[in-house]
Design a protein around this motif. Structure first.
Motif, PDB file in Angstrom:
ATOM      1  N   ASN A  13      42.275  42.773  31.595  1.00 32.91           N
ATOM      2  CA  ASN A  13      40.836  42.980  31.699  1.00 32.91           C
ATOM      3  C   ASN A  13      40.566  43.960  32.814  1.00 32.91           C
ATOM      4  O   ASN A  13      41.071  43.796  33.929  1.00 32.91           O
ATOM      5  N   ILE A  14      39.772  44.971  32.506  1.00 34.06           N
ATOM      6  CA  ILE A  14      39.446  45.997  33.490  1.00 34.06           C
ATOM      7  C   ILE A  14      37.947  45.958  33.742  1.00 34.06           C
ATOM      8  O   ILE A  14      37.162  45.926  32.792  1.00 34.06           O
ATOM      9  N   GLN A  15      37.570  45.954  35.003  1.00 32.33           N
ATOM     10  CA  GLN A  15      36.149  46.073  35.339  1.00 32.33           C
ATOM     11  C   GLN A  15      36.013  47.069  36.476  1.00 32.33           C
ATOM     12  O   GLN A  15      36.916  47.205  37.308  1.00 32.33           O
ATOM     13  N   TRP A  16      34.866  47.753  36.494  1.00 29.81           N
ATOM     14  CA  TRP A  16      34.620  48.738  37.545  1.00 29.81           C
ATOM     15  C   TRP A  16      33.509  48.249  38.447  1.00 29.81           C
ATOM     16  O   TRP A  16      32.574  47.603  38.007  1.00 29.81           O
ATOM     17  N   LEU A  34      38.414  49.860  40.880  1.00 23.79           N
ATOM     18  CA  LEU A  34      38.921  49.373  39.598  1.00 23.79           C
ATOM     19  C   LEU A  34      39.478  47.973  39.850  1.00 23.79           C
ATOM     20  O   LEU A  34      40.369  47.797  40.672  1.00 23.79           O
ATOM     21  N   LEU A  35      38.914  46.985  39.166  1.00 24.97           N
ATOM     22  CA  LEU A  35      39.402  45.607  39.316  1.00 24.97           C
ATOM     23  C   LEU A  35      40.164  45.261  38.047  1.00 24.97           C
ATOM     24  O   LEU A  35      39.680  45.505  36.947  1.00 24.97           O
ATOM     25  N   TYR A  36      41.359  44.742  38.211  1.00 23.19           N
ATOM     26  CA  TYR A  36      42.109  44.393  37.003  1.00 23.19           C
ATOM     27  C   TYR A  36      42.678  42.983  37.110  1.00 23.19           C
ATOM     28  O   TYR A  36      42.960  42.489  38.199  1.00 23.19           O
ATOM     29  N   ALA A  37      42.796  42.353  35.965  1.00 21.20           N
ATOM     30  CA  ALA A  37      43.443  41.045  35.891  1.00 21.20           C
ATOM     31  C   ALA A  37      44.199  41.029  34.575  1.00 21.20           C
ATOM     32  O   ALA A  37      43.714  41.540  33.575  1.00 21.20           O
ATOM     33  N   TYR A  38      45.387  40.493  34.602  1.00 16.69           N
ATOM     34  CA  TYR A  38      46.119  40.400  33.338  1.00 16.69           C
ATOM     35  C   TYR A  38      46.975  39.153  33.321  1.00 16.69           C
ATOM     36  O   TYR A  38      47.306  38.589  34.355  1.00 16.69           O
ATOM     37  N   ILE A  50      42.450  22.818  40.076  1.00 20.08           N
ATOM     38  CA  ILE A  50      43.902  22.840  40.309  1.00 20.08           C
ATOM     39  C   ILE A  50      44.564  24.046  39.644  1.00 20.08           C
ATOM     40  O   ILE A  50      45.762  24.086  39.471  1.00 20.08           O
ATOM     41  N   PHE A  51      43.720  25.027  39.269  1.00 20.29           N
ATOM     42  CA  PHE A  51      44.285  26.150  38.519  1.00 20.29           C
ATOM     43  C   PHE A  51      45.114  27.084  39.400  1.00 20.29           C
ATOM     44  O   PHE A  51      44.638  27.631  40.374  1.00 20.29           O
ATOM     45  N   SER A  52      46.376  27.216  39.057  1.00 19.83           N
ATOM     46  CA  SER A  52      47.181  28.261  39.683  1.00 19.83           C
ATOM     47  C   SER A  52      48.170  28.652  38.612  1.00 19.83           C
ATOM     48  O   SER A  52      48.691  27.800  37.899  1.00 19.83           O
ATOM     49  N   SER A  53      48.395  29.936  38.466  1.00 24.86           N
ATOM     50  CA  SER A  53      49.233  30.338  37.348  1.00 24.86           C
ATOM     51  C   SER A  53      50.234  31.380  37.787  1.00 24.86           C
ATOM     52  O   SER A  53      49.924  32.286  38.547  1.00 24.86           O
ATOM     53  N   THR A  54      51.444  31.250  37.301  1.00 23.44           N
ATOM     54  CA  THR A  54      52.464  32.240  37.632  1.00 23.44           C
ATOM     55  C   THR A  54      52.406  33.390  36.640  1.00 23.44           C
ATOM     56  O   THR A  54      53.092  34.387  36.803  1.00 23.44           O
ATOM     57  N   SER A  55      51.590  33.237  35.589  1.00 21.68           N
ATOM     58  CA  SER A  55      51.569  34.301  34.595  1.00 21.68           C
ATOM     59  C   SER A  55      50.280  35.118  34.649  1.00 21.68           C
ATOM     60  O   SER A  55      50.005  35.908  33.780  1.00 21.68           O
ATOM     61  N   MET A  56      49.470  34.882  35.692  1.00 23.45           N
ATOM     62  CA  MET A  56      48.241  35.664  35.851  1.00 23.45           C
ATOM     63  C   MET A  56      48.301  36.498  37.112  1.00 23.45           C
ATOM     64  O   MET A  56      48.737  36.028  38.153  1.00 23.45           O
ATOM     65  N   PHE A  57      47.858  37.751  37.003  1.00 24.73           N
ATOM     66  CA  PHE A  57      47.910  38.657  38.141  1.00 24.73           C
ATOM     67  C   PHE A  57      46.588  39.409  38.231  1.00 24.73           C
ATOM     68  O   PHE A  57      45.952  39.656  37.211  1.00 24.73           O
ATOM     69  N   SER A  58      46.217  39.758  39.444  1.00 25.74           N
ATOM     70  CA  SER A  58      45.010  40.570  39.562  1.00 25.74           C
ATOM     71  C   SER A  58      45.145  41.483  40.762  1.00 25.74           C
ATOM     72  O   SER A  58      45.988  41.274  41.630  1.00 25.74           O
ATOM     73  N   PRO A 175      33.499  54.050  33.775  1.00 25.81           N
ATOM     74  CA  PRO A 175      33.042  53.199  34.883  1.00 25.81           C
ATOM     75  C   PRO A 175      31.809  52.375  34.530  1.00 25.81           C
ATOM     76  O   PRO A 175      31.506  51.401  35.195  1.00 25.81           O
ATOM     77  N   ALA A 176      31.113  52.765  33.450  1.00 28.35           N
ATOM     78  CA  ALA A 176      29.903  52.023  33.081  1.00 28.35           C
ATOM     79  C   ALA A 176      30.236  50.728  32.347  1.00 28.35           C
ATOM     80  O   ALA A 176      29.388  49.872  32.180  1.00 28.35           O
ATOM     81  N   SER A 177      31.479  50.597  31.889  1.00 31.37           N
ATOM     82  CA  SER A 177      31.813  49.370  31.156  1.00 31.37           C
ATOM     83  C   SER A 177      33.255  49.007  31.429  1.00 31.37           C
ATOM     84  O   SER A 177      34.059  49.843  31.811  1.00 31.37           O
ATOM     85  N   GLY A 178      33.572  47.780  31.211  1.00 27.34           N
ATOM     86  CA  GLY A 178      34.968  47.371  31.372  1.00 27.34           C
ATOM     87  C   GLY A 178      35.643  47.377  30.013  1.00 27.34           C
ATOM     88  O   GLY A 178      35.060  47.821  29.032  1.00 27.34           O
ATOM     89  N   CYS A 179      36.863  46.904  29.958  1.00 30.50           N
ATOM     90  CA  CYS A 179      37.508  46.811  28.654  1.00 30.50           C
ATOM     91  C   CYS A 179      38.626  45.783  28.713  1.00 30.50           C
ATOM     92  O   CYS A 179      39.064  45.370  29.789  1.00 30.50           O
ATOM     93  N   THR A 180      39.071  45.375  27.543  1.00 28.19           N
ATOM     94  CA  THR A 180      40.191  44.451  27.430  1.00 28.19           C
ATOM     95  C   THR A 180      41.250  45.140  26.589  1.00 28.19           C
ATOM     96  O   THR A 180      40.932  45.701  25.549  1.00 28.19           O
ATOM     97  N   ILE A 181      42.479  45.123  27.073  1.00 27.76           N
ATOM     98  CA  ILE A 181      43.561  45.772  26.332  1.00 27.76           C
ATOM     99  C   ILE A 181      44.566  44.712  25.896  1.00 27.76           C
ATOM    100  O   ILE A 181      45.044  43.944  26.724  1.00 27.76           O
ATOM    101  N   THR A 182      44.855  44.690  24.605  1.00 28.07           N
ATOM    102  CA  THR A 182      45.804  43.698  24.110  1.00 28.07           C
ATOM    103  C   THR A 182      46.988  44.330  23.374  1.00 28.07           C
ATOM    104  O   THR A 182      47.952  43.640  23.076  1.00 28.07           O
ATOM    105  N   GLU A 183      46.918  45.647  23.065  1.00 30.08           N
ATOM    106  CA  GLU A 183      48.050  46.243  22.336  1.00 30.08           C
ATOM    107  C   GLU A 183      49.287  46.161  23.208  1.00 30.08           C
ATOM    108  O   GLU A 183      49.288  46.674  24.331  1.00 30.08           O
TER     109      GLU A 183
END
Length: 195
Positions: A13-16, A34-38, A50-58, A175-183
């Motif tokens: 997920n990308i947000q500006w 540029l803020l990103y999380a994947y 209690i949420f903590s995840s080893t598979s999430m990064f930002s 920069p006016a919108s974010g996006c989600t990339i799944t490919e």
């Protein structure tokens, strides 16, 4: 609400964020954040506390706005080129298909799926478009790399060029919108740049 709490297999997920330009910025160029999380595995958040995840990064990157605007323009031109190539290969393949008389409703049903298939089909690039793509992607790589100075131009395209992947990149640098990339192969390339 559920949707916000879960993500598919691999997703960026990308947000500006454009800071307020209240301060006179004549000494430095305008930069945007540029803020990103994947996530690299499916994510289900059932208990936020209690949420903590080893598979999430930002993370985040400051990028000069002028460079984003110019890159987006180049990506937009690249997308037009890829669209043109897709159209010409489509008309070649449909020219060889025998035309059958379908009822109107049936034709309508067929068209959307055909188009979405075209969007994810790998496009055979001609030399000009390939060079264009390498230049654009080298610039993407430089903007997203931790140490831009060490970022060498690409000699080959690191993922399958599809209409969808180029459209996703164009959206990513809006920069006016974010996006989600799944490919998947585009996802893998982008997260490799964030490290």
């Amino acid at each position: 609400q559920m949707e916000a709490a879960s993500a598919s297999n691999k997703e960026i997920n990308i947000q500006w964020y454009i800071p307020s330009l209240a301060k006179p910025s004549n000494d430095t160029e305008t930069k945007v954040l540029l803020l990103y999380a994947y996530n690299t595995k499916p994510v289900e958040i059932s208990n936020i506390k209690i949420f903590s995840s080893t598979s999430m990064f930002s993370g985040h990157l400051w990028i000069p706005l002028a460079r984003i605007i110019s890159l987006r323009e180049k990506l937009s031109n690249l997308k037009k080129q890829v669209e043109t190539l897709t159209q010409s290969s489509k008309s070649l393949s449909s020219a060889s298909e025998p035309t059958s008389f379908l009822e109107k409703s049936e034709t309508l049903k067929i068209i959307p799926s055909k188009n979405s298939r075209m969007n994810v089909a790998k496009v055979d690039l001609d030399e000009k478009t390939e060079e264009m793509a390498k230049r654009c992607l080298s610039e993407v790589k430089e903007l997203l790399s931790v140490v831009p100075a060490l970022s060498l131009p690409l000699t080959e395209i690191p993922f399958d060029v599809t209409l969808q992947s180029i459209a996703s990149l164009e959206d990513m640098f809006d920069p006016a919108s974010g996006c989600t990339i799944t490919e998947e192969n585009l996802f893998n390339w982008i997260i490799s740049l964030f490290h």
